[in-house]
Design a protein around this motif. Structure first.
Motif, short mmCIF file in Angstrom:
data_model
loop_
_atom_site.label_atom_id
_atom_site.label_comp_id
_atom_site.label_asym_id
_atom_site.label_seq_id
_atom_site.Cartn_x
_atom_site.Cartn_y
_atom_site.Cartn_z
N LEU A 94 0.84 -1.20 0.00
CA LEU A 94 0.00 0.00 0.00
C LEU A 94 0.87 1.25 0.00
N VAL A 95 1.83 1.30 0.91
CA VAL A 95 2.71 2.46 1.01
C VAL A 95 3.57 2.57 -0.25
N ALA A 96 4.06 1.45 -0.75
CA ALA A 96 4.88 1.46 -1.97
C ALA A 96 4.08 2.02 -3.14
N GLY A 97 2.80 1.65 -3.23
CA GLY A 97 1.96 2.17 -4.30
C GLY A 97 1.84 3.69 -4.25
N PHE A 98 1.67 4.22 -3.05
CA PHE A 98 1.61 5.68 -2.90
C PHE A 98 2.94 6.32 -3.26
N ALA A 99 4.04 5.69 -2.84
CA ALA A 99 5.36 6.24 -3.11
C ALA A 99 5.65 6.24 -4.62
N LYS A 100 5.31 5.15 -5.30
CA LYS A 100 5.57 5.05 -6.74
C LYS A 100 4.78 6.09 -7.53
N ASN A 101 3.58 6.38 -7.06
CA ASN A 101 2.73 7.35 -7.77
C ASN A 101 2.92 8.77 -7.26
N LYS A 102 3.95 8.97 -6.45
CA LYS A 102 4.29 10.29 -5.91
C LYS A 102 3.14 10.92 -5.13
N ASN A 103 2.39 10.08 -4.40
CA ASN A 103 1.30 10.57 -3.57
C ASN A 103 1.73 10.80 -2.12
N LEU A 104 3.01 10.64 -1.83
CA LEU A 104 3.53 10.90 -0.49
C LEU A 104 4.31 12.21 -0.53
N ASP A 105 4.00 13.09 0.42
CA ASP A 105 4.80 14.32 0.50
C ASP A 105 5.81 14.18 1.64
N LYS A 106 6.64 15.17 1.85
CA LYS A 106 7.69 15.11 2.86
C LYS A 106 7.10 14.86 4.25
N GLU A 107 5.99 15.49 4.54
CA GLU A 107 5.34 15.32 5.85
C GLU A 107 4.92 13.85 6.06
N ASP A 108 4.36 13.23 5.00
CA ASP A 108 3.98 11.81 5.08
C ASP A 108 5.20 10.94 5.35
N ILE A 109 6.27 11.19 4.63
CA ILE A 109 7.48 10.38 4.76
C ILE A 109 8.08 10.55 6.15
N ASP A 110 8.14 11.79 6.64
CA ASP A 110 8.66 12.04 7.99
C ASP A 110 7.82 11.30 9.04
N MET A 111 6.50 11.31 8.87
CA MET A 111 5.61 10.63 9.80
C MET A 111 5.84 9.12 9.76
N LEU A 112 5.98 8.56 8.57
CA LEU A 112 6.23 7.12 8.44
C LEU A 112 7.57 6.74 9.07
N LYS A 113 8.61 7.55 8.85
CA LYS A 113 9.91 7.28 9.46
C LYS A 113 9.80 7.30 10.98
N SER A 114 9.09 8.25 11.50
CA SER A 114 8.91 8.37 12.95
C SER A 114 8.18 7.15 13.52
N ILE A 115 7.12 6.72 12.82
CA ILE A 115 6.36 5.55 13.26
C ILE A 115 7.25 4.30 13.25
#
Length: 124
Positions: A94-115
């Motif tokens: 699911l996350v990979a699909g969003f990343a491949k389609n450039k639907n993740l912004d920096k805030e999303d990525i920072d939140m995922l890294k934190s989690i």
């Protein structure tokens, strides 16, 4: 928790944002985004009461509605259901699909890294 339809969800969302509300106030809030028929909203409120997602109390001649189902609980159950149905219980596709389609912004990525960092600390 019984399945909540998209229309029922919209009614529930109004009640999560503010409660208790009478049916006319729910209709007023829903009509901000698009027109809703009074009878439709009252039917949806009754369905949500039967599904035990919404409760009510009678004050004089009107009913005031309030959510029994917490937004966080609903979101968690629905998210799990989505991941199970579409991704065999695996979150990474699911996350990979969003990343491949450039639907993740920096805030999303920072939140995922934190989690992930928090999870790693708790599970070492």
């Amino acid at each position: 928790m019984s399945d909540i339809s998209r229309a029922e969800f919209e009614v529930l969302e109004v009640l999560w944002n503010k409660h208790p509300l009478g049916a006319s106030e729910v209709i007023e809030q829903l009509n901000i985004k698009k027109p809703w028929h009074e009878k439709t909203v009252k039917t949806l409120l009754n369905r949500l009461v039967k599904k035990e997602a919404v409760g009510f109390e009678k004050q004089q001649r009107r009913y005031l509605y309030f959510p029994l189902l917490e937004r966080e609980t609903y979101t968690e159950v629905e998210s799990r259901s989505l991941v199970e149905r579409l991704f065999s219980g695996k979150i990474s596709p699911l996350v990979a699909g969003f990343a491949k389609n450039k639907n993740l912004d920096k805030e999303d990525i920072d939140m995922l890294k934190s989690i992930i960092n928090d999870w790693e600390k708790d599970h070492d």
